[in-house]
Design a protein around this motif. Sequence first.
Motif, PDB file in Angstrom:
ATOM      1  N   GLN A   1      -0.290  83.047 -13.206  1.00 17.20           N
ATOM      2  CA  GLN A   1      -1.072  82.236 -12.268  1.00 17.20           C
ATOM      3  C   GLN A   1      -1.414  82.998 -10.995  1.00 17.20           C
ATOM      4  O   GLN A   1      -2.475  82.810 -10.413  1.00 17.20           O
ATOM      5  N   LYS A   2      -0.506  83.877 -10.562  1.00 18.11           N
ATOM      6  CA  LYS A   2      -0.755  84.643  -9.340  1.00 18.11           C
ATOM      7  C   LYS A   2      -1.656  85.846  -9.577  1.00 18.11           C
ATOM      8  O   LYS A   2      -2.207  86.413  -8.647  1.00 18.11           O
ATOM      9  N   LEU A   3      -1.786  86.242 -10.844  1.00 17.01           N
ATOM     10  CA  LEU A   3      -2.695  87.354 -11.157  1.00 17.01           C
ATOM     11  C   LEU A   3      -4.150  86.983 -10.906  1.00 17.01           C
ATOM     12  O   LEU A   3      -5.006  87.859 -10.751  1.00 17.01           O
ATOM     13  N   TRP A   4      -4.437  85.679 -10.896  1.00 22.39           N
ATOM     14  CA  TRP A   4      -5.818  85.247 -10.630  1.00 22.39           C
ATOM     15  C   TRP A   4      -6.211  85.513  -9.182  1.00 22.39           C
ATOM     16  O   TRP A   4      -7.390  85.453  -8.831  1.00 22.39           O
ATOM     17  N   GLN A   5      -5.238  85.797  -8.324  1.00 25.76           N
ATOM     18  CA  GLN A   5      -5.529  86.135  -6.925  1.00 25.76           C
ATOM     19  C   GLN A   5      -5.775  87.645  -6.791  1.00 25.76           C
ATOM     20  O   GLN A   5      -5.432  88.420  -7.673  1.00 25.76           O
ATOM     21  N   SER A   6      -6.359  88.049  -5.665  1.00 28.93           N
ATOM     22  CA  SER A   6      -6.530  89.478  -5.392  1.00 28.93           C
ATOM     23  C   SER A   6      -5.189  90.106  -5.059  1.00 28.93           C
ATOM     24  O   SER A   6      -4.241  89.420  -4.676  1.00 28.93           O
ATOM     25  N   ALA A   7      -5.124  91.430  -5.184  1.00 28.58           N
ATOM     26  CA  ALA A   7      -3.890  92.153  -4.887  1.00 28.58           C
ATOM     27  C   ALA A   7      -3.648  92.216  -3.381  1.00 28.58           C
ATOM     28  O   ALA A   7      -4.551  91.959  -2.579  1.00 28.58           O
ATOM     29  N   ASP A   8      -2.443  92.562  -3.007  1.00 32.22           N
ATOM     30  CA  ASP A   8      -2.074  92.678  -1.595  1.00 32.22           C
ATOM     31  C   ASP A   8      -2.788  93.880  -0.985  1.00 32.22           C
ATOM     32  O   ASP A   8      -2.696  94.996  -1.483  1.00 32.22           O
ATOM     33  N   SER A   9      -3.504  93.662   0.089  1.00 32.97           N
ATOM     34  CA  SER A   9      -4.299  94.734   0.716  1.00 32.97           C
ATOM     35  C   SER A   9      -3.484  95.589   1.680  1.00 32.97           C
ATOM     36  O   SER A   9      -3.932  96.671   2.075  1.00 32.97           O
ATOM     37  N   HIS A  10      -2.314  95.103   2.095  1.00 30.46           N
ATOM     38  CA  HIS A  10      -1.495  95.806   3.098  1.00 30.46           C
ATOM     39  C   HIS A  10      -2.324  96.140   4.339  1.00 30.46           C
ATOM     40  O   HIS A  10      -2.214  97.219   4.921  1.00 30.46           O
TER      41      HIS A  10
END
Length: 522
Positions: free
Chosen positions: A61-70
């Motif tokens: 479910q969290k993969l549908w979000q973008s990755a952490d940009s830091h």
Amino acid sequence: MRSRQGHYRQQGKQVKGSVTQLSIGVLVALICTLSLFFSATFTGNHPSLSPSPSPSEIHVQKLWQSADSHEWRPSSAPRSNWPPPPKESNGYLRVRCNGGLNQQRSAICNAVLAARIMNATLVLPELDANSFWHDESGFKGIYDVEHLIQTLRYDVRIVESIPEIRKNGKIKKIKAYQLRPPRDASISWYLTDALQKMKEHGAIYLTPFSHRLAEEIDNAEYQRLRCRVNYHALRFKPHIMKLSESIVDKLRAQGHFLSIHLRFEMDMLAFAGCFDIFTPKEQAILKKYRKENFKEKKLIYKERRAIGKCPLTPEEVGLILHAMGFDNSTRIYLAAGELFGGERFIKPFQTLFPHLENHSSVDRTEELATNSQGLIGSAVDYMVCLLSDIFMPTYDGPSNFANNLLGHRLYYGFRTTVRPDRKALAPIFIDRENGRTAGFEEAVRRVMLKTNFGGPHKRVPPESFYTNSWPECFCQTSPQNPADKCPPVNVLEILNNQMESEVTSAVESSTQTNLTISVAER
């Protein structure tokens, strides 16, 4: 630790008890440290993969979000002095971009950079469409030319064709001198061989022009220019953008969707030399295609397969997604040409994931029906994959489509990508085929957790600049390194003022020259 314990034993039993407690404490601390280390190793930098009780658990479910940009964000604006192109250029640069749509896209970026390096006026690049696509759309049929010229006005001058000149009272066309650039040519080649011929003839014609400028250049501003071309200036024509957005809207009407570049096509299978899973008739077709299009080379299927050189089959793609936790309600958009082997290869995938779509099934308009295999079809696939929630390339080796999309999605906001490690997965699939199925899904998950899911990461050869333009084309809002600081928000205004200043200076200089001549004539 043993020497310390030997020393304490001489001090008596009381001290021995203390040492035992100390040892246990150290051991617990060590276990905790190792646990955190392995958790970080598996989770990478994606927010979806936070530490969990199971080292092989993937939170789909969290993969549908973008990755952490830091705190990194895309930025290809100049960060140092970047003067506008001089009023007078050294001549005209023509290029012929060969290959498929995305190989041509990289070539266009290189052509703009080459023109900047040589202070040349770039003639609108030619797309070698007929030999590959049998499509006569050309540059103007695919890209928004006006947008390209306007976006790059601070970088290079672009014209649609070489203008005619008047010489000795006659109108004459400049004939471009034809040159074949070396592969991955250096900047020095453009400043010597190419520039010399340009000054001699007024124009040069570089053909073929694919991979004809080195990707790794030790000049961050040059690399950022490539990003300005690729991610800002090169925009498909409005009707292609509208068509792509319509498909995305229809797919997203029922929630998230995942796009897959399924590279199980005749040309890639022939290139990879992966024949043994096909019928004798199909193998003959692949071998004939390979002989006609690629250099002769002895390829042994089992060896190629074992080192991950074969494209994933549709069934293998489905098994990976299933092992990761995607269920059969997942909507999947397939960006691919005609799958080789037909129904028997796609059926196992469709059994696992019945909601499969492509641009023809989502949008049945006449335009896509007549151009689905040409440049327009490829452009629509590119845009849908760019805008999808998750993108999965199944063969990102020599695939320009997959590699360019990975780079564009990184630039587009670290959008999630799922990149299967074919080499690491190969022995797992081979074991499954040989009947050793115990722990199959667990083994697949462990491999997938070690991949990068789209966050900022260092570019390591042979990864292409077009696949990963970090850090040159990114900046950080709160940087530890001053070089990573984001440029001012009014950078376009600064460039515009520079250009206006150049024009004003040129006009004043011309006026002064005319005035001097007028006075002299008197």
